[in-house]
Design a protein around this motif. Sequence first.
Motif, PDB file in Angstrom:
ATOM      1  N   UNK A  67      76.204  28.641  38.375  1.00 48.86           N
ATOM      2  CA  UNK A  67      76.395  29.692  37.380  1.00 48.86           C
ATOM      3  C   UNK A  67      76.967  30.928  38.053  1.00 48.86           C
ATOM      4  N   UNK A  68      77.861  31.551  37.310  1.00 43.10           N
ATOM      5  CA  UNK A  68      78.441  32.797  37.793  1.00 43.10           C
ATOM      6  C   UNK A  68      77.809  33.916  36.960  1.00 43.10           C
ATOM      7  N   UNK A  69      77.194  34.857  37.644  1.00 49.08           N
ATOM      8  CA  UNK A  69      76.493  35.947  36.952  1.00 49.08           C
ATOM      9  C   UNK A  69      77.203  37.271  37.224  1.00 49.08           C
ATOM     10  N   UNK A 209      83.822  42.014  43.324  1.00 50.96           N
ATOM     11  CA  UNK A 209      84.761  41.433  42.360  1.00 50.96           C
ATOM     12  C   UNK A 209      85.250  40.036  42.762  1.00 50.96           C
ATOM     13  N   UNK A 210      85.037  39.639  44.020  1.00 58.00           N
ATOM     14  CA  UNK A 210      85.367  38.252  44.357  1.00 58.00           C
ATOM     15  C   UNK A 210      84.579  37.782  45.575  1.00 58.00           C
ATOM     16  N   UNK A 211      84.471  36.474  45.642  1.00 57.89           N
ATOM     17  CA  UNK A 211      83.790  35.834  46.775  1.00 57.89           C
ATOM     18  C   UNK A 211      84.493  34.507  47.013  1.00 57.89           C
ATOM     19  N   UNK A 212      85.143  34.352  48.146  1.00 60.92           N
ATOM     20  CA  UNK A 212      85.952  33.145  48.365  1.00 60.92           C
ATOM     21  C   UNK A 212      86.946  33.013  47.226  1.00 60.92           C
ATOM     22  N   UNK A 213      87.030  31.815  46.641  1.00 64.27           N
ATOM     23  CA  UNK A 213      88.004  31.626  45.563  1.00 64.27           C
ATOM     24  C   UNK A 213      87.513  32.138  44.199  1.00 64.27           C
ATOM     25  N   UNK A 214      86.260  32.580  44.123  1.00 68.98           N
ATOM     26  CA  UNK A 214      85.710  32.994  42.820  1.00 68.98           C
ATOM     27  C   UNK A 214      86.013  34.458  42.526  1.00 68.98           C
ATOM     28  N   UNK A 215      86.433  34.702  41.286  1.00 70.51           N
ATOM     29  CA  UNK A 215      86.711  36.077  40.845  1.00 70.51           C
ATOM     30  C   UNK A 215      85.728  36.416  39.740  1.00 70.51           C
ATOM     31  N   UNK A 216      85.355  37.687  39.661  1.00 70.69           N
ATOM     32  CA  UNK A 216      84.525  38.127  38.529  1.00 70.69           C
ATOM     33  C   UNK A 216      85.396  38.108  37.271  1.00 70.69           C
ATOM     34  N   UNK A 232      86.985  26.135  38.982  1.00 69.25           N
ATOM     35  CA  UNK A 232      86.233  26.911  39.983  1.00 69.25           C
ATOM     36  C   UNK A 232      85.456  25.983  40.910  1.00 69.25           C
ATOM     37  N   UNK A 233      84.878  24.929  40.324  1.00 70.04           N
ATOM     38  CA  UNK A 233      84.123  23.991  41.165  1.00 70.04           C
ATOM     39  C   UNK A 233      85.059  23.271  42.133  1.00 70.04           C
ATOM     40  N   UNK A 234      86.226  22.894  41.631  1.00 76.12           N
ATOM     41  CA  UNK A 234      87.224  22.253  42.506  1.00 76.12           C
ATOM     42  C   UNK A 234      87.583  23.173  43.660  1.00 76.12           C
ATOM     43  N   UNK A 235      87.767  24.460  43.338  1.00 75.59           N
ATOM     44  CA  UNK A 235      88.188  25.403  44.372  1.00 75.59           C
ATOM     45  C   UNK A 235      87.104  25.561  45.446  1.00 75.59           C
ATOM     46  N   UNK A 236      85.862  25.274  45.090  1.00 77.65           N
ATOM     47  CA  UNK A 236      84.768  25.357  46.057  1.00 77.65           C
ATOM     48  C   UNK A 236      84.484  23.999  46.715  1.00 77.65           C
ATOM     49  N   UNK A 237      85.192  22.978  46.244  1.00 77.28           N
ATOM     50  CA  UNK A 237      84.985  21.625  46.789  1.00 77.28           C
ATOM     51  C   UNK A 237      83.675  21.008  46.337  1.00 77.28           C
TER      52      UNK A 237
END
Length: 243
Positions: A67-69, A209-216, A232-237
């Motif tokens: 989950x992205x919070x 506002x971001x962490x690795x490939x994840x953006x807020x 997003x899950x793909x981008x995190x492997x």
Amino acid sequence: MSDFLRLDKYLADLGVGTRSQVKQMIRKNQISVNGEAAKKPDQKIDVSQDQVAVQGKILSYIKNKYFLLHKPSGYVSATEDSREKTVLSLLPEELRKGLFPVGRLDKDTEGLLLLTNDGDLSHRLLSPKKHVDKTYYARIQGQVSKEDQEAFAQGVDIGDEKLTLPAQLKILSSAEKSEILLTIQEGRFHQVKRMFEARGKKVVYLKRISMGPLQLPPDLNRGEFRELTQGEKLSLGVDKEEI
Ligand code: URA
């Protein structure tokens, strides 16, 4: 999102063996589903219902959740706290089980926080060796300058054994109060605040506002959360859902 997985993938995800190893085990009648010997590697397993056993030993499959919070100010990045409101309390109780925040944002920091039960991913994102970029938007009391930019690019002494790793500072506006974006690759305690303190300036507002490939996501309001998308899950492997 499906709760069904192919039997061979289900077993491989659980670490029983590689996909070809588990296929062999199926051929050798070492796998059963609901008490009956499994015949085919592509048999669909209902993750929430079916009982799968390897050589008579029943497995349990715990599905990873992500989950992205958008963390609001006023919540601590913990699973439990006797005095403070925790970030997990922003999710309904039935979703909380096993989840923890990946890293910490200070109580007064806002922004992107990943909640998961996936310890491997958490380790990959937080390990100092992995140098995962984290970008923060901040408002600063004081005039942020080119010298600050250069100092951050070199690494600054924030009172730890080592200087900070080189960090990228982008000045959005600079006056009595400044607005900046700062990208760091570490996650030391109060790092952004301490970096500015080392330059004689004070962070008055901080948001990741971001962490690795994840953006807020811009449409995710403070206090809101959503599941990670497949992309997003793909981008995190961590794309473990497909059949
Ligand atoms: N740096 C800080 O100072 N605080 C945070 O919450 C995150 C990074």
